[in-house]
Design a protein around this motif. Structure first.
Motif, short mmCIF file in Angstrom:
data_model
loop_
_atom_site.label_atom_id
_atom_site.label_comp_id
_atom_site.label_asym_id
_atom_site.label_seq_id
_atom_site.Cartn_x
_atom_site.Cartn_y
_atom_site.Cartn_z
N GLY A 184 0.81 -1.22 0.00
CA GLY A 184 0.00 0.00 0.00
C GLY A 184 0.84 1.26 0.00
O GLY A 184 0.52 2.24 -0.69
N VAL A 185 1.92 1.25 0.77
CA VAL A 185 2.79 2.43 0.84
C VAL A 185 3.47 2.68 -0.49
O VAL A 185 3.52 3.83 -0.97
CB VAL A 185 3.83 2.25 1.97
CG1 VAL A 185 4.94 3.29 1.86
CG2 VAL A 185 3.14 2.37 3.34
N GLU A 186 3.97 1.65 -1.13
CA GLU A 186 4.65 1.83 -2.42
C GLU A 186 3.67 2.23 -3.53
O GLU A 186 3.98 3.09 -4.36
CB GLU A 186 5.40 0.56 -2.81
CG GLU A 186 6.64 0.31 -1.96
CD GLU A 186 7.48 -0.83 -2.47
OE1 GLU A 186 8.68 -0.64 -2.69
OE2 GLU A 186 6.94 -1.95 -2.64
N LEU A 187 2.49 1.62 -3.53
CA LEU A 187 1.49 2.00 -4.52
C LEU A 187 1.07 3.46 -4.35
O LEU A 187 0.97 4.21 -5.32
CB LEU A 187 0.26 1.09 -4.41
CG LEU A 187 0.39 -0.33 -4.93
CD1 LEU A 187 -0.90 -1.11 -4.66
CD2 LEU A 187 0.70 -0.35 -6.42
N SER A 188 0.82 3.86 -3.11
CA SER A 188 0.40 5.24 -2.84
C SER A 188 1.45 6.23 -3.32
O SER A 188 1.14 7.23 -3.98
CB SER A 188 0.15 5.43 -1.35
OG SER A 188 -0.92 4.65 -0.89
N GLY A 189 2.70 5.97 -2.96
CA GLY A 189 3.78 6.89 -3.31
C GLY A 189 3.97 7.03 -4.81
O GLY A 189 4.28 8.12 -5.31
N ALA A 190 3.76 5.94 -5.53
CA ALA A 190 3.94 5.99 -6.98
C ALA A 190 2.73 6.61 -7.68
O ALA A 190 2.87 7.51 -8.50
CB ALA A 190 4.18 4.57 -7.52
N LEU A 191 1.53 6.15 -7.32
CA LEU A 191 0.34 6.55 -8.06
C LEU A 191 -0.07 8.00 -7.82
O LEU A 191 -0.67 8.63 -8.70
CB LEU A 191 -0.82 5.61 -7.70
CG LEU A 191 -0.62 4.15 -8.11
CD1 LEU A 191 -1.77 3.29 -7.58
CD2 LEU A 191 -0.53 4.01 -9.62
N LYS A 192 0.27 8.55 -6.67
CA LYS A 192 -0.11 9.95 -6.42
C LYS A 192 0.59 10.90 -7.40
O LYS A 192 0.09 12.00 -7.67
CB LYS A 192 0.18 10.35 -4.97
CG LYS A 192 1.61 10.14 -4.49
CD LYS A 192 2.55 11.28 -4.81
CE LYS A 192 3.96 10.94 -4.39
NZ LYS A 192 4.93 12.00 -4.75
#
Length: 347
Positions: A184-192
């Motif tokens: 979740g942390v990696e997805l959030s950081g990339a997709l934002k």
């Protein structure tokens, strides 16, 4: 207790995090391939290309030798662009002590494989991905080096590894939380970064705050929709790596992705924007990866779809916004709405 920490590479974010570590009285070895940049940092204690006008701590020593950088380091922080992550970690494997903690602070995907950074690092270092720590959250380098209050999260499946990273970084102006949800942390950081491009595009077109608020809100829904389908914890998207990073990246003058989107909204081509900025704009590569992931997981991501068309298919920004506004009517909370429909049909 002072420890040696290696930081790879010497961009703005790597240099800012090196400064936090130096403030915590650690010995920091900052690695770069650029000999001129290394000389400037060692002689003038400046990194003028990425953080102009900022004086660096004398505890930060720069080097072009990765072997010298990582020798004896208790922890290695990797802040390479996503496009260079595999190459940098492949070289790191030659010199790294397997006992050293590995942390990364890169927000993006490997475009070709669609893999997250912790997976790429683990593959190249021949280690378990659960041993990798991801650092993310609302944090502009320009503010961190000025010691502005900043709060981030370190994520790892290994609580001891996350807490070790937390202890390295936390201080009076840089607060660090732990989180076990690396996905979740990696997805959030990339997709934002995709949504930040969209926010900049909207601002460049002169559409105002209403439009930007809508982009942030519906953008967060897209991020969470894909994240949940991939198995992330929904609470992560309401936290620092999720909504926190989304807000700061979509609204700040420091955001490269927002600036790039704004320039495109004002009529510049993607190629011209990249040449003029002279820095990596992760959101552009991430849009391509997210577009593919949405199809792989069968997830609806309309903002990502429209930005993909703007960036890679020469669609006009105004037409993209019109397409978003003209979508068929739907419910705001899709999952709840679907459940209600099923209940109505059963009754």
């Amino acid at each position: 207790m002072s420890k040696k920490v290696a930081v790879l590479v010497a961009g703005s974010w790597g240099t800012a995090l090196a400064s936090v570590l130096a403030d915590n009285e650690h010995e920091v070895m900052l690695w770069s391939r650029n000999a001129q940049q290394v000389a400037q940092m060692n002689e003038d204690h400046r990194n003028e290309k990425y953080l102009p006008g900022v004086d660096l701590s004398p505890r930060i020593h720069a080097t072009t030798s990765m072997e010298d950088a990582v020798r004896g380091a208790c922890a290695i922080l990797i802040v390479a662009p996503s496009s260079a992550m595999r190459e940098v970690t492949r070289e790191l494997k030659l010199y790294r002590d397997p006992a050293s903690l590995v942390i990364h602070a890169t927000k993006g995907f490997e475009t070709e494989s669609l893999k997250r950074m912790s997976i790429v690092i683990a593959e190249e270092l021949d280690c378990d991905a659960s041993q990798i720590v991801a650092l993310s959250g609302p944090s502009h380098a320009e503010e961190v080096v000025r010691r502005c209050p900043t709060t981030v999260v370190v994520a790892s499946a290994d609580l001891a590894a996350a807490e070790e990273a937390q202890d390295l970084f936390i201080n009076s102006f840089f607060r660090v939380y732990t989180n076990p949800d690396v996905l979740g942390v990696e997805l959030s950081g990339a997709l934002k970064n995709i949504i930040a491009l969209g926010a900049g595009l909207s601002d460049g077109l002169g559409y105002g705050d209403n439009a930007k608020a809508a982009l942030l809100t519906r953008g967060l829904a897209e991020i969470a929709r894909l994240g949940l389908e991939m198995g992330a914890n929904p609470m992560t998207f309401a936290g620092l790596a999720g909504v926190g990073d989304l807000v700061v990246t979509c609204t700040s003058q420091h955001s490269r992705n927002w600036r790039a989107g704004s320039m495109i909204g004002k009529g510049q081509t993607v190629e011209t924007v990249l040449q003029e900025m002279g820095m990596v704009v992760e959101g552009i590569r991430t849009t391509k990866a997210a577009y593919a992931l949405a199809r792989e997981y069968n997830v609806v991501m309309p903002i990502t779809d429209q930005l993909y068309q703007v960036l890679f298919e020469n669609k006009a920004g105004k037409q993209a916004v019109e397409a978003l506004m003209g979508r068929v009517r739907t419910h705001e909370i899709e999952e709840i709405a679907q459940t209600q429909k099923e209940d109505w049909l059963r009754n």
